[in-house]
Design a protein around this motif. Structure first.
Motif, mmCIF file in Angstrom:
data_model
loop_
_atom_site.group_PDB
_atom_site.id
_atom_site.type_symbol
_atom_site.label_atom_id
_atom_site.label_comp_id
_atom_site.label_asym_id
_atom_site.label_seq_id
_atom_site.Cartn_x
_atom_site.Cartn_y
_atom_site.Cartn_z
ATOM 1 N N VAL A 226 7.863 16.220 -3.435
ATOM 2 C CA VAL A 226 7.181 15.477 -2.286
ATOM 3 C C VAL A 226 6.444 14.748 -3.405
ATOM 4 O O VAL A 226 5.211 14.964 -3.303
ATOM 5 C CB VAL A 226 6.762 16.458 -1.302
ATOM 6 C CG1 VAL A 226 6.344 17.424 -1.530
ATOM 7 C CG2 VAL A 226 6.493 15.328 -0.374
ATOM 8 N N ALA A 227 6.076 14.257 -2.267
ATOM 9 C CA ALA A 227 5.246 12.318 -2.674
ATOM 10 C C ALA A 227 5.568 11.706 -1.376
ATOM 11 O O ALA A 227 6.641 11.383 -1.013
ATOM 12 C CB ALA A 227 5.766 11.457 -4.353
ATOM 13 N N LEU A 228 4.404 11.331 -1.279
ATOM 14 C CA LEU A 228 3.922 10.540 0.016
ATOM 15 C C LEU A 228 2.790 9.250 -0.131
ATOM 16 O O LEU A 228 1.952 9.374 -0.937
ATOM 17 C CB LEU A 228 3.883 10.900 0.975
ATOM 18 C CG LEU A 228 4.859 11.571 1.931
ATOM 19 C CD1 LEU A 228 3.951 12.387 3.067
ATOM 20 C CD2 LEU A 228 5.693 10.976 2.455
ATOM 21 N N LEU A 229 2.866 8.301 -0.574
ATOM 22 C CA LEU A 229 1.957 6.826 -0.188
ATOM 23 C C LEU A 229 1.496 6.655 0.417
ATOM 24 O O LEU A 229 1.380 7.194 1.971
ATOM 25 C CB LEU A 229 3.051 5.692 -0.744
ATOM 26 C CG LEU A 229 3.802 5.264 -1.796
ATOM 27 C CD1 LEU A 229 4.452 3.839 -0.983
ATOM 28 C CD2 LEU A 229 2.873 5.677 -3.117
ATOM 29 N N PRO A 230 -0.256 6.136 0.068
ATOM 30 C CA PRO A 230 -1.397 6.415 1.197
ATOM 31 C C PRO A 230 -0.813 5.739 2.619
ATOM 32 O O PRO A 230 -1.379 6.232 3.797
ATOM 33 C CB PRO A 230 -2.525 6.085 0.064
ATOM 34 C CG PRO A 230 -2.135 5.549 -1.192
ATOM 35 C CD PRO A 230 -0.511 6.520 -0.957
ATOM 36 N N ALA A 231 0.381 5.167 2.996
ATOM 37 C CA ALA A 231 0.770 4.738 3.697
ATOM 38 C C ALA A 231 1.417 5.381 4.551
ATOM 39 O O ALA A 231 1.830 4.857 5.884
ATOM 40 C CB ALA A 231 1.481 3.403 3.798
ATOM 41 N N ALA A 232 1.673 6.952 4.143
ATOM 42 C CA ALA A 232 2.120 7.977 5.115
ATOM 43 C C ALA A 232 1.197 8.894 6.098
ATOM 44 O O ALA A 232 1.662 9.875 6.517
ATOM 45 C CB ALA A 232 3.086 8.280 4.259
#
Length: 174
Positions: free
Chosen positions: A96-102
Motif C-alpha cells: 500500500v502506498a499513499l502520497l502525502p496528498a492522501a
C-alpha cells in the motif's frame, strides 16, 4: 468538494502505480510485472486511491495490492507469485502506498475496512502484511499484531524487506 475513495485498479493504472511506488517506497523496488501479475491473479484486491474534484476530474494518490496467501508465508519483495496458493488461509496486504496528498483523507482506515470485506467475501478469517518504514504502530492501531510464527521459507522472504520488517496478522470475525 473533494472526495477520496478507493476504486478497482485497471491495467492502464500501472504506470501511475510505478511512479507512486518510486516516491513512497524508496529502497523497496518492485518491477511493474510483479504488480501486473497481482492484478491478473486477484483483481478484487488491487485498488487505486483517488481524489476526485467534480464529476470527471480524478487524481491518483495511492494504490493497494492484496491477495490470498498462506499465513506465515509472506512473499519475497519483487517476486512473481506465478499462482495463488491453493492452501491460502489469509488475505495478504502486499503493498500500500499513499502520497502525502492522501494524508488525513481516511483512505487508510477505509482500506482496512475493504480488506475485511474482501476477507469475508472470500471466506478468509485472517489478514497479514509485512510492515516496513516503521509503520508497525499504524498497523497495530488498525488491529494487526506482530506474528512470529513465520515459516523458515517465510523468514527468508521477510528478510528481503530489510532488518526492520515485521510480519503482522489480524484475526477477523464477522
Amino acid at each position: 468538494m473533494m472526495c477520496y475513495q478507493w476504486r478497482p485498479m485497471r491495467a492502464d493504472d500501472l504506470p501511475r502505480v510505478m511512479a507512486i511506488a518510486e516516491q513512497v517506497h524508496v529502497g523497496y523496488f518492485e518491477a511493474e510485472e510483479v504488480f501486473a501479475e497481482r492484478l491478473t491473479l486477484f483483481a478484487p484486491g488491487c485498488l487505486i486511491a483517488v481524489r476526485e474534484e467534480g464529476e470527471s476530474e480524478e487524481e491518483v494518490i495511492g494504490y493497494a495490492f492484496m491477495h490470498p496467501a498462506r499465513q506465515g508465508f509472506p512473499p519475497a519483495l519483487n517476486t512473481l507469485l506465478r499462482h495463488l496458493d491453493p492452501a491460502a488461509d489469509c488475505l495478504h496486504l502486499h503493498d500500500v502506498a499513499l502520497l502525502p496528498a492522501a494524508r488525513g483523507s481516511g483512505l487508510g482506515r477505509r482500506l482496512v475496512d475493504v480488506l475485511a470485506e474482501l476477507c469475508q467475501a472470500h471466506g478468509l478469517s485472517k489478514a497479514a502484511l509485512v510492515a516496513v518504514h516503521a509503520s508497525n504502530g499504524y498497523w497495530q492501531a488498525a488491529g494487526f499484531l506482530e506474528n512470529a510464527q513465520v515459516s523458515v521459507q517465510g523468514r527468508a522472504c521477510l528478510a528481503s524487506y530489510g532488518d526492520d520488517a515485521l510480519y503482522m496478522t489480524k484475526n477477523l470475525t464477522w
